[in-house]
Design an enzyme around this catalytic site. Structure first.
Site, PDB file in Angstrom:
ATOM      1  N   LYS A  36       0.809  -1.224   0.000  1.00  0.00           N
ATOM      2  CA  LYS A  36       0.000   0.000   0.000  1.00  0.00           C
ATOM      3  C   LYS A  36       0.838   1.268   0.000  1.00  0.00           C
ATOM      4  O   LYS A  36       0.449   2.277  -0.592  1.00  0.00           O
ATOM      5  CB  LYS A  36      -0.946   0.011   1.206  1.00  0.00           C
ATOM      6  CG  LYS A  36      -0.249   0.100   2.555  1.00  0.00           C
ATOM      7  CD  LYS A  36      -1.246   0.212   3.687  1.00  0.00           C
ATOM      8  CE  LYS A  36      -0.530   0.369   5.034  1.00  0.00           C
ATOM      9  NZ  LYS A  36      -1.485   0.555   6.137  1.00  0.00           N
ATOM     10  N   ARG A 129      -7.528   0.445  17.279  1.00  0.00           N
ATOM     11  CA  ARG A 129      -7.905   0.685  15.900  1.00  0.00           C
ATOM     12  C   ARG A 129      -8.913  -0.401  15.559  1.00  0.00           C
ATOM     13  O   ARG A 129      -9.927  -0.526  16.227  1.00  0.00           O
ATOM     14  CB  ARG A 129      -6.691   0.711  14.957  1.00  0.00           C
ATOM     15  CG  ARG A 129      -6.998   1.455  13.644  1.00  0.00           C
ATOM     16  CD  ARG A 129      -5.813   1.538  12.705  1.00  0.00           C
ATOM     17  NE  ARG A 129      -5.568   0.261  12.024  1.00  0.00           N
ATOM     18  CZ  ARG A 129      -4.671   0.101  11.051  1.00  0.00           C
ATOM     19  NH1 ARG A 129      -3.932   1.122  10.655  1.00  0.00           N
ATOM     20  NH2 ARG A 129      -4.500  -1.070  10.479  1.00  0.00           N
TER      21      ARG A 129
END
Length: 354
Positions: A36, A129
Site C-alpha cells: 500500500k 484501531r
C-alpha cells in the site's frame, strides 16, 4: 530528466525482502508483502516476489486490481466496506474483518460467484484501531461465521502501533494463541493463521521473544525502509535508501530570515513564528505540501535545513552548505514512511526505477 522524482532501487527492495523473509521463515513465520505505501506499483511488487513474498497485502481494492497478474493470494488489509463487498470477493482471496454484517455480505457475494472467501478475524489487543475488543463477542462472531456459506475462517490477527502506539509484546500476542486454542476446543476449528501484526513486531524476533505459534506478519515499511517500527531501529543487512527523493532548485537568493510586515495566517491557516538569523541564502525547490509533509523528509546534505513549505514550494536554508548550488541544482532527500506514502500518492511526483 523530470523532477521532483522518487528513485526506486529495485535491487535494494529485493534484498530487503529476501532478508526479512529469511528472518521470519527461520522462526516459522510467513510474510505478507504489504504494497500500500507505494500504491501497489507492479514493478516493485515483482521484486518483492523475487525476494520470497508468497502473499500480497494491500489496504485498497484499487491496488489489488492492478496486481491481478500476480498469481499469488491477495489479502485486503483494511476492513472491507459493505459497499465494496462485490469487488472484495472478486479481487481479494482473503480479507481482515471484525464486523459480522460485513462478513454476511461477503458470504452473499461469494455465493453469487461460486467462490469461497477466506477471512482473518481481527482482535483488538489495546491499540484501539480495528478488531473486536470484547472476548465474548469474538466467540459469538466465530459461531456465526462457521455457519455462513462460502466463508472460510482461516485465522485470527491483530494490529498494533498504528493508532494507539501500543507495542507488540510477548504478553499481548500470547492472547491470540490462547484465543486460537479456545476456538479449537469450543468449535473443533483449527485456525491456520495467527497474524501477529506488522513491522513493529519484528523486534520480538530479533530479541527472541516472539511467541511460538504466531505464524504471519504483514510487512511493508521494513521492506521499503529497512527498519522495524516499534523503536525505529534499522535491520541488519538491509538498505534504508531503497527509495530517495530528488528535487530541483527553482530559486536561490539571499534574503532576510525574518518576514517583513504584520504576520497573519499562512496558506494552511496557521500563524507562523520565525527566528531572526540575519541574511541567509535560501533555496526553493519545486515540491510542496500537496506532495509531501516537509517534516517527513531529510536532506542528504547535512548542512541544508528545511525551514518551511507551502502547497507547491519547499524552502531551504543552504547558507552553511559546502556545495556550490545554483538554480537547476538537484537536492536529494531520504524518506520516512509518511513521505513514501504521500509521494507515491501524488501524481505530480515522477517514479523512476534504477
Amino acid at each position: 530528466m523530470c523532477y521532483p522524482r522518487v528513485e526506486i532501487n529495485l535491487v535494494k527492495i529485493r534484498n530487503n525482502t529476501k532478508k526479512l523473509v529469511e528472518m521470519c521463515n527461520e522462526n516459522n513465520i510467513d510474510v505478507v508483502g504489504v504494497t500500500k505505501v507505494f500504491c501497489g506499483k507492479p514493478k516493485i511488487v515483482r521484486e518483492m516476489v523475487k525476494g520470497g513474498i508468497r502473499v500480497i497485502g494491500d489496504s485498497r481494492i484499487e491496488n489489488l486490481k492492478k496486481l491481478k497478474r500476480f498469481k499469488l493470494p491477495k489479502l485486503l488489509l483494511r476492513l472491507p466496506m459493505i459497499s465494496e463487498a462485490e469487488e472484495v470477493v472478486q479481487y481479494a482471496d482473503i480479507s481482515l474483518n471484525s464486523e459480522i454484517s460485513t462478513i454476511r455480505r461477503l458470504s452473499k457475494e461469494a455465493k453469487k460467484r461460486n467462490l469461497r472467501h477466506k477471512i482473518i478475524l481481527m482482535v483488538d489487543l489495546g491499540d484501539l484501531r480495528e478488531g473486536i475488543f470484547d472476548e465474548e463477542e469474538i466467540f459469538e462472531t466465530v459461531e456465526i461465521m462457521i455457519s455462513l456459506d462460502n466463508i472460510d475462517l482461516i485465522g485470527i490477527g491483530t494490529n498494533l502501533t498504528c493508532y494507539g502506539g501500543i507495542l507488540p509484546e510477548k504478553s499481548n500476542l500470547q492472547r491470540l494463541l490462547t484465543l486460537k486454542e479456545t476456538i479449537r476446543k469450543k468449535y473443533k476449528l483449527n485456525l491456520k493463521v495467527v497474524s501477529g501484526g506488522n513491522s513493529s513486531s519484528l523486534h520480538l524476533i530479533e530479541e527472541g521473544d516472539m511467541p511460538k505459534g504466531i505464524n504471519q506478519l504483514r510487512l511493508g515499511e521494513s521492506i521499503v525502509l529497512g527498519r522495524e517500527t516499534a523503536y525505529g531501529n534499522t535491520i541488519e543487512d538491509t538498505y534504508q535508501d531503497a527509495m530517495t527523493l530528488q528535487c530541483e532548485i527553482i530559486e536561490l537568493q539571499d534574503k532576510p530570515s525574518l518576514p517583513i510586515g504584520t504576520i497573519g495566517m499562512d496558506a494552511f491557516g496557521n500563524v507562523p513564528s520565525f527566528n531572526d538569523k540575519g541574511i541567509r541564502k535560501r533555496a526553493i525547490c519545486a515540491i510542496g505540501r500537496q506532495d509531501v509533509d516537509p517534516t517527513d523528509i531529510l536532506p542528504g546534505d547535512k548542512n541544508v535545513e528545511i525551514i518551511g513549505s507551502s502547497s507547491d514550494h519547499l524552502i531551504l536554508d543552504v547558507t552553511d552548505s559546502n556545495e556550490n548550488y545554483s538554480v537547476g541544482s538537484i537536492l536529494r532527500f531520504s524518506l520516512k514512511y509518511g513521505s513514501v506514502l504521500s509521494l507515491f500518492t501524488s501524481e505530480y511526483v515522477k517514479k523512476i526505477y534504477v
